[in-house]
Scaffold this motif. Sequence first.
Motif, mmCIF file in Angstrom:
data_model
loop_
_atom_site.group_PDB
_atom_site.id
_atom_site.type_symbol
_atom_site.label_atom_id
_atom_site.label_comp_id
_atom_site.label_asym_id
_atom_site.label_seq_id
_atom_site.Cartn_x
_atom_site.Cartn_y
_atom_site.Cartn_z
ATOM 1 N N CYS A 133 0.831 -1.213 0.000
ATOM 2 C CA CYS A 133 0.000 0.000 0.000
ATOM 3 C C CYS A 133 0.861 1.258 0.000
ATOM 4 C CB CYS A 133 -0.901 -0.014 1.227
ATOM 5 S SG CYS A 133 -1.928 1.463 1.396
ATOM 6 N N ILE A 134 0.391 2.287 -0.688
ATOM 7 C CA ILE A 134 1.114 3.552 -0.775
ATOM 8 C C ILE A 134 1.372 4.137 0.608
ATOM 9 C CG2 ILE A 134 -1.006 4.910 -1.025
ATOM 10 C CD1 ILE A 134 2.411 5.572 -2.714
ATOM 11 N N ASP A 135 0.505 3.836 1.574
ATOM 12 C CA ASP A 135 0.677 4.364 2.927
ATOM 13 C C ASP A 135 1.931 3.817 3.606
ATOM 14 O OD1 ASP A 135 -1.790 5.562 2.503
ATOM 15 O OD2 ASP A 135 -2.896 3.972 3.530
ATOM 16 N N ARG A 136 2.400 2.660 3.157
ATOM 17 C CA ARG A 136 3.503 1.980 3.827
ATOM 18 C C ARG A 136 4.818 2.047 3.067
ATOM 19 N NH1 ARG A 136 1.121 -3.726 6.122
ATOM 20 N NH2 ARG A 136 -0.935 -3.008 6.816
ATOM 21 N N ARG A 137 4.772 2.422 1.818
ATOM 22 C CA ARG A 137 5.956 2.269 0.970
ATOM 23 C C ARG A 137 7.015 3.323 1.301
ATOM 24 N NH1 ARG A 137 4.822 -1.051 -4.015
ATOM 25 N NH2 ARG A 137 6.946 -0.413 -4.539
ATOM 26 N N ALA A 138 8.220 2.824 1.577
ATOM 27 C CA ALA A 138 9.349 3.718 1.844
ATOM 28 C C ALA A 138 9.917 4.302 0.564
ATOM 29 C CB ALA A 138 10.440 2.961 2.593
ATOM 30 N N ASP A 139 9.536 3.735 -0.596
ATOM 31 C CA ASP A 139 10.088 4.209 -1.871
ATOM 32 C C ASP A 139 9.194 5.246 -2.548
ATOM 33 O OD1 ASP A 139 8.012 2.508 -2.541
ATOM 34 O OD2 ASP A 139 9.194 1.208 -3.850
ATOM 35 N N ALA A 140 8.124 5.663 -1.896
ATOM 36 C CA ALA A 140 7.234 6.676 -2.488
ATOM 37 C C ALA A 140 7.885 8.049 -2.421
ATOM 38 C CB ALA A 140 5.896 6.683 -1.766
ATOM 39 N N TYR A 141 7.729 8.812 -3.503
ATOM 40 C CA TYR A 141 8.261 10.168 -3.591
ATOM 41 C C TYR A 141 7.263 10.987 -4.406
ATOM 42 C CZ TYR A 141 9.518 8.623 -8.284
ATOM 43 O OH TYR A 141 9.457 8.131 -9.576
ATOM 44 N N LEU A 142 7.545 12.265 -4.615
ATOM 45 C CA LEU A 142 6.706 13.089 -5.486
ATOM 46 C C LEU A 142 7.611 14.003 -6.292
ATOM 47 C CD1 LEU A 142 3.912 13.990 -6.452
ATOM 48 C CD2 LEU A 142 3.872 15.644 -4.564
ATOM 49 N N LEU A 143 7.526 13.880 -7.596
ATOM 50 C CA LEU A 143 8.368 14.665 -8.498
ATOM 51 C C LEU A 143 7.520 15.094 -9.690
ATOM 52 C CD1 LEU A 143 11.295 15.624 -9.215
ATOM 53 C CD2 LEU A 143 11.535 13.482 -10.486
ATOM 54 N N LEU A 144 7.506 16.394 -9.971
ATOM 55 C CA LEU A 144 6.760 16.903 -11.121
ATOM 56 C C LEU A 144 7.333 18.254 -11.513
ATOM 57 C CD1 LEU A 144 3.763 18.942 -10.121
ATOM 58 C CD2 LEU A 144 4.531 17.295 -8.415
ATOM 59 N N ALA A 145 6.886 18.763 -12.644
ATOM 60 C CA ALA A 145 7.294 20.093 -13.097
ATOM 61 C C ALA A 145 6.067 20.838 -13.597
ATOM 62 C CB ALA A 145 8.338 19.993 -14.205
ATOM 63 N N LYS A 146 6.016 22.123 -13.289
ATOM 64 C CA LYS A 146 4.911 22.979 -13.708
ATOM 65 C C LYS A 146 5.455 24.121 -14.568
ATOM 66 C CE LYS A 146 1.429 21.190 -11.395
ATOM 67 N NZ LYS A 146 0.245 20.633 -12.073
ATOM 68 N N THR A 147 4.763 24.409 -15.666
ATOM 69 C CA THR A 147 5.166 25.495 -16.537
ATOM 70 C C THR A 147 4.234 26.688 -16.353
ATOM 71 O OG1 THR A 147 6.052 23.937 -18.165
ATOM 72 C CG2 THR A 147 5.631 26.189 -18.921
ATOM 73 N N VAL A 148 4.846 27.858 -16.148
ATOM 74 C CA VAL A 148 4.103 29.104 -15.973
ATOM 75 C C VAL A 148 4.439 30.019 -17.129
ATOM 76 C CG1 VAL A 148 3.565 31.003 -14.416
ATOM 77 C CG2 VAL A 148 4.310 28.804 -13.469
ATOM 78 N N HIS A 149 3.418 30.574 -17.762
ATOM 79 C CA HIS A 149 3.578 31.446 -18.925
ATOM 80 C C HIS A 149 3.224 32.868 -18.503
ATOM 81 C CE1 HIS A 149 3.620 27.662 -21.192
ATOM 82 N NE2 HIS A 149 2.564 27.336 -20.456
ATOM 83 N N PHE A 150 4.124 33.799 -18.791
ATOM 84 C CA PHE A 150 3.987 35.185 -18.361
ATOM 85 C C PHE A 150 3.839 36.107 -19.581
ATOM 86 C CE2 PHE A 150 6.700 32.907 -15.396
ATOM 87 C CZ PHE A 150 6.221 33.276 -14.142
#
Length: 313
Positions: free
Chosen positions: A292-309
Amino acid sequence: MNRDHKHGHKHGHNQGQGQGHSHSHTHTHDDDFDWDAMADLLVLEGEAHGPYVQQAIAELQRLTAHGERTPRRILDIGSGPGVAACRLAAAFPVAEVTAVDGSGQLLARAGQRAARLGVGLRTRQAEFPSGLAELAELGAADIIWSGQVVHHVGDQQGALHALADLLAPGGVLAIVEGGLPARSLPRDLGFGRPDLFARLDVAMTHRFARMRAELPGSVAVVEDWPGLLRTAGLTEVHSRTFLVEHPAPLADGPRQLVRGTLERSRQSLGDFLDAEDLATLDRLLDPADPACIDRRADAYLLLAKTVHFGRRP
């Protein structure tokens, strides 16, 4: 924040990503989706995605540092529960910052958050994009922020024109659209087929395409966001992509966000996934399963967001 075209916001979704949508958004693009019920997850998303928002705000500070005046009026269009709006209020303390959303319940959460953090924040309920004209009475804005809202509107170019019209001369519009899908687990989970998240990406892409096609007044357009901003009359257009990284082992907040987005994927992508991948998601979400995701020691969060100005001449 109104994460659906009926409400008037869309924030925090990961378009095309396997873990939900996300506003970054945990967005799932349902026409009748109840974003009020998602308030807690939207807060988790906003907090976990804070690193990119802070970097984008630093860019806004740079862009407005040498203007004729300090920014006095800021709008967060599609603010949701106000996580980004409160960050804007903290970064621009002399400005009047208004969180705008179609959901009164989410705006109430925004007001409560601002009070807790001790920042000045106004709220205004308005549909997106139909209610944008009503915002003109607030006065022209020096900065408009809109996170993952425009892609929920049938006529995206028209929505950008409406946003640009709310800017004061020299004002800056920042829209969050695109980036890279989130990842949170190894390619091989130790069960099921490898590359689950690649298939979730494909499923979300199909779901997103269906959502776009079913929007009222949907207009097909090449999603060249800098080009769309220029067509809306803005200048000095540029894009920047910012990284969000929460390494393993995950803290409680990002882990709850990962669980929530997996739950949304399980609920919303059933038509696009086969039985084996659905069973894999079930194991990841089963508190009694060692995987289960609640128990996994290998869980991480990685993403990228693009902002246009872009700046209004």
